[in-house]
Design a protein around this motif. Sequence first.
Motif, PDB file in Angstrom:
ATOM      1  N   GLN A   1       0.816  -1.209   0.000  1.00 31.27           N
ATOM      2  CA  GLN A   1       0.000   0.000   0.000  1.00 31.27           C
ATOM      3  C   GLN A   1       0.852   1.264   0.000  1.00 31.27           C
ATOM      4  O   GLN A   1       0.483   2.274  -0.593  1.00 31.27           O
ATOM      5  CB  GLN A   1      -0.962   0.000   1.188  1.00 31.27           C
TER       6      GLN A   1
ATOM      7  N   LEU B   1       2.319   1.640  -3.797  1.00 31.76           N
ATOM      8  CA  LEU B   1       1.430   1.781  -4.955  1.00 31.76           C
ATOM      9  C   LEU B   1       1.345   3.199  -5.506  1.00 31.76           C
ATOM     10  O   LEU B   1       1.365   3.377  -6.729  1.00 31.76           O
ATOM     11  CB  LEU B   1       0.037   1.247  -4.627  1.00 31.76           C
TER      12      LEU B   1
ATOM     13  N   GLY C   1       2.927  -5.393  -8.136  1.00 28.47           N
ATOM     14  CA  GLY C   1       1.834  -4.638  -7.545  1.00 28.47           C
ATOM     15  C   GLY C   1       1.714  -3.236  -8.103  1.00 28.47           C
ATOM     16  O   GLY C   1       0.610  -2.764  -8.416  1.00 28.47           O
TER      17      GLY C   1
ATOM     18  N   ALA D   1      -1.375  -1.684 -10.242  1.00 26.08           N
ATOM     19  CA  ALA D   1      -2.056  -0.454  -9.817  1.00 26.08           C
ATOM     20  C   ALA D   1      -2.077   0.582 -10.938  1.00 26.08           C
ATOM     21  O   ALA D   1      -2.904   1.489 -10.934  1.00 26.08           O
ATOM     22  CB  ALA D   1      -1.368   0.130  -8.581  1.00 26.08           C
ATOM     23  N   ASN D   2      -1.168   0.426 -11.891  1.00 24.58           N
ATOM     24  CA  ASN D   2      -1.112   1.323 -13.045  1.00 24.58           C
ATOM     25  C   ASN D   2      -1.794   0.715 -14.276  1.00 24.58           C
ATOM     26  O   ASN D   2      -1.586   1.172 -15.401  1.00 24.58           O
ATOM     27  CB  ASN D   2       0.345   1.680 -13.359  1.00 24.58           C
TER      28      ASN D   2
END
Length: 154
Positions: free
Chosen positions: A85, A88, A134, A138-139
Amino acid sequence: MIIVPKTEISRRPEITKRTEAETGIDELMIERLVRAFYSRIGADPILGPIFASRITSWEPHLQQMCAFWSSVALMTGRYHGQPMQKHLPLPIDARHFDRWLTLFEATAKEVCPGKAADHFVERARRIAESLELGVAGANGVILGRGVRFIATSQ
């Protein structure tokens, strides 16, 4: 966050002792590695600005990273955070992970004896790969095997 099956939680002290005996890693070595590594990060022209824009007080971050590496290297369970988290939203891609690994590997090999350095580096490579997957996801990018994430806006 590092998730450990319940059977391993009860075996943590045993795993920690075995790893310490096999590698020579202890909390003092972890702290030396973390402090040396982040000293390099702070001075690095690629990674330094990313960290400097987000970390205003280094000591709490260093303590958190010591707990993280204690959990990763020795299975102590000291770290209670969510590294994915945190990563990201960062403006990072494969180039940043490669630079992070280059600095980490060099530091580990300078600060730690052979087996300990190998233990840290093997885990750092897995962490970098996982975080890169990750961040790519996220992208909106799903990476295939062997494919790296390069952000188009950088």
